[in-house]
Enzyme design. Structure first.
Site, PDB file in Angstrom:
ATOM      1  N   ASP A   1      -2.502  10.989   2.935  1.00  0.00           N
ATOM      2  CA  ASP A   1      -3.958  10.850   2.344  1.00  0.00           C
ATOM      3  C   ASP A   1      -4.738   9.836   3.065  1.00  0.00           C
ATOM      4  O   ASP A   1      -4.784   8.609   3.007  1.00  0.00           O
ATOM      5  CB  ASP A   1      -3.642  10.528   0.749  1.00  0.00           C
ATOM      6  CG  ASP A   1      -5.151  10.706   0.159  1.00  0.00           C
ATOM      7  OD1 ASP A   1      -6.115  10.727   0.726  1.00  0.00           O
ATOM      8  OD2 ASP A   1      -4.938  10.590  -1.078  1.00  0.00           O
TER       9      ASP A   1
ATOM     10  N   THR B   1      -7.960   1.551  -4.000  1.00  0.00           N
ATOM     11  CA  THR B   1      -7.363   1.785  -5.454  1.00  0.00           C
ATOM     12  C   THR B   1      -7.507   0.182  -6.080  1.00  0.00           C
ATOM     13  O   THR B   1      -6.675  -0.498  -5.456  1.00  0.00           O
ATOM     14  CB  THR B   1      -5.991   2.372  -5.400  1.00  0.00           C
ATOM     15  OG1 THR B   1      -6.278   3.706  -4.923  1.00  0.00           O
ATOM     16  CG2 THR B   1      -5.483   2.358  -6.726  1.00  0.00           C
TER      17      THR B   1
ATOM     18  N   LYS C   1      -0.748   3.089  -0.940  1.00  0.00           N
ATOM     19  CA  LYS C   1      -0.102   2.735  -2.519  1.00  0.00           C
ATOM     20  C   LYS C   1       1.118   3.694  -2.457  1.00  0.00           C
ATOM     21  O   LYS C   1       1.133   4.602  -1.681  1.00  0.00           O
ATOM     22  CB  LYS C   1      -1.281   3.098  -3.491  1.00  0.00           C
ATOM     23  CG  LYS C   1      -1.870   4.310  -3.402  1.00  0.00           C
ATOM     24  CD  LYS C   1      -2.928   4.606  -4.209  1.00  0.00           C
ATOM     25  CE  LYS C   1      -3.598   5.982  -4.328  1.00  0.00           C
ATOM     26  NZ  LYS C   1      -4.698   6.292  -5.219  1.00  0.00           N
TER      27      LYS C   1
ATOM     28  N   ASN D   1       1.070   7.335  -1.725  1.00  0.00           N
ATOM     29  CA  ASN D   1       0.623   7.964  -0.571  1.00  0.00           C
ATOM     30  C   ASN D   1       1.839   7.816   0.425  1.00  0.00           C
ATOM     31  O   ASN D   1       1.718   7.960   1.521  1.00  0.00           O
ATOM     32  CB  ASN D   1      -0.596   7.416  -0.092  1.00  0.00           C
ATOM     33  CG  ASN D   1      -1.802   7.760  -0.962  1.00  0.00           C
ATOM     34  OD1 ASN D   1      -1.660   8.769  -1.699  1.00  0.00           O
ATOM     35  ND2 ASN D   1      -2.985   6.903  -0.832  1.00  0.00           N
TER      36      ASN D   1
ATOM     37  N   ASP E   1      -6.384   2.923   1.725  1.00  0.00           N
ATOM     38  CA  ASP E   1      -5.700   3.260   0.604  1.00  0.00           C
ATOM     39  C   ASP E   1      -4.028   3.415   0.321  1.00  0.00           C
ATOM     40  O   ASP E   1      -3.544   4.280  -0.370  1.00  0.00           O
ATOM     41  CB  ASP E   1      -6.435   4.687   0.201  1.00  0.00           C
ATOM     42  CG  ASP E   1      -6.205   4.826  -1.623  1.00  0.00           C
ATOM     43  OD1 ASP E   1      -6.325   3.986  -2.250  1.00  0.00           O
ATOM     44  OD2 ASP E   1      -6.312   6.220  -1.810  1.00  0.00           O
TER      45      ASP E   1
END
Length: 422
Positions: free
Chosen positions: A240, A261, A221, A224, A219
């Site tokens: 995260d 995501t 992105k 984060n 994840d």
């Protein structure tokens, strides 16, 4: 790049050393804790998480204001104190005995993140409180702890200690006070390719370390990637790990869970094929594209059309500021935003790419800040308007939601089958 205000918090004092104890204090109450042993030191992988609304947790019954107003209720005329009290009341007494709860700084479906201060050292930290009564909350907690207990790297958020109760787990972590990556870019007066390579080198160092341990973030992105402190010399930290996948050394690093995501998800995840940690490099390629332009390589409000774009892997270098971006930078993006995961650069290879190695010394030193910040702000504004529009029409569309979801799932299945046949 979202629709909320940036979170810039006070910088931790430099003269206080972090106490990296990484200990777990188990629940010691009279009631049997059925989740007492669910946290494991190593795991087989992250889980898909339903991030839509979870039931609200009950309020704790202990008085958050000892010696204060009757019945433990705060002064109704002090809204700030009321808000802090609301979250302090949910914390186990062992936590509040050691840390002062200062402010709520983030929330998720099954978690709350608060800024705290260690009572004896006055060192600020963040505590992530996860509700473990619900299956999804337990899975997120287990996934994150599986990672944080194993890592110690300058570009990865550090776990300090863990408290466990019957219904919650409290993870005490380093406090990143410098804000999100793109909030910092917008606030700066200048941003060049050299600045971009400095950011990417730190992130790549962290990702390479994770992959060496058999950990896939899944994840990655901009939201984060946080700056440790507000200073210009701050490091970037990866945060995260709720969707991360872990494996023991020697295990086959193949994952099957569909998660991530949408705008950053890799093609191999969409076609439901077993995948490797190369999905992190795809996400890093998307981040690199945004870092250089302030725009997304793949973007569409319609989820099916977005997935089609990702599966084709076609994006363009049109519009500002791409004419001012070097060919070496574009080559870097091309080598990570590659549909075939076997052709995609690994983190080690990306760190050796000429654009990263030279820190863009031979690339264009033009200031890209104006175009990037304008594009970032334009996208943030557009997303805010879309969110408000969706909220205003949600009630009228509630009866159609199940049907729409079934249609999207059918379209995605058909799309998967089509690409699997090719």
């Amino acid at each position: 790049m979202g629709c909320g205000a940036s979170k810039v918090l006070p910088e931790p004092p430099k003269d206080v050393q972090l106490d990296l104890v990484k200990k777990v204090e188990p629940y010691t109450g009279q009631t049997t804790d059925k989740y007492k042993h669910f946290i494991k030191d190593d795991g087989s992988g992250g889980k898909a998480v339903d991030k839509m609304g979870s039931p609200s947790p009950p309020q704790a019954t202990n008085n958050p204001y000892p010696g204060g107003p009757a019945n433990g209720h705060p002064d109704p005329g002090d809204p700030r104190r009321n808000k802090v009290a609301k979250y302090r009341a949910k914390f186990d007494s062992r936590v509040t005995a050691k840390y002062d709860i200062k402010a709520l700084i983030g929330r998720g479906s099954f978690s709350r993140v608060v800024r705290v201060e260690h009572k004896s050292t006055k060192q600020p930290y963040a505590i992530k409180m996860i509700e473990t009564r619900y299956r999804e909350g337990r899975e997120v907690c287990e996934s994150e702890l599986n990672v944080l207990r194993r890592v110690r790297h300058t570009n990865i958020i550090q776990l300090i200690e863990v408290f466990e109760t019957q219904e919650r787990v409290y993870m005490v972590m380093e406090l990143a006070t410098g804000g999100e990556l793109f909030d910092r870019i917008i606030a700066k007066g200048s941003f060049t390719e050299r600045d971009a390579t400095r950011v990417l080198q730190m992130v790549l160092d962290g990702v390479k370390y994770l992959h060496t341990l058999g950990i896939t973030h899944r994840d990655l992105k901009p939201e984060n990637l946080l700056y440790y402190h507000p200073g210009s010399d701050s490091k970037i930290m990866i945060t995260d790990f709720g969707l991360a996948s872990t494996r023991k050394k020697g295990d086959e690093c193949l994952m099957k869970t569909t998660c991530g995501t949408p705008e950053y998800i890799a093609p191999e995840i969409l076609v439901r094929k077993p995948y490797t940690n190369a999905v992190d490099m795809w996400a890093l390629g998307v981040i690199s594209y945004i870092l250089l332009s302030g725009t997304m390589p793949f973007e569409d409000d319609n989820r099916t059309r977005l997935y089609r774009q990702i599966l084709k892997g076609k994006y363009s270098y049109s519009g500002e500021p791409w004419p001012s971006v070097s060919n070496l930078a574009k080559d870097f993006v091309d080598r990570v935003v590659t549909v075939d995961p076997n052709e995609r650069m690994t983190a080690s290879q990306a760190l050796k790419h000429p654009w990263i190695v030279t820190m863009a010394a031979s690339s264009s030193m033009k200031n890209l800040h104006r175009s990037i910040s304008q594009n970032l702000l334009k996208r943030a504004s557009s997303r805010c308007q879309s969110t408000k529009s969706a909220q205003s029409t949600r009630s009228s569309r509630s009866t159609k939601s199940n049907k729409s979801r079934r249609v999207r799932e059918r379209e995605l299945r058909e799309l998967n089958l089509r690409y699997q046949k090719q």
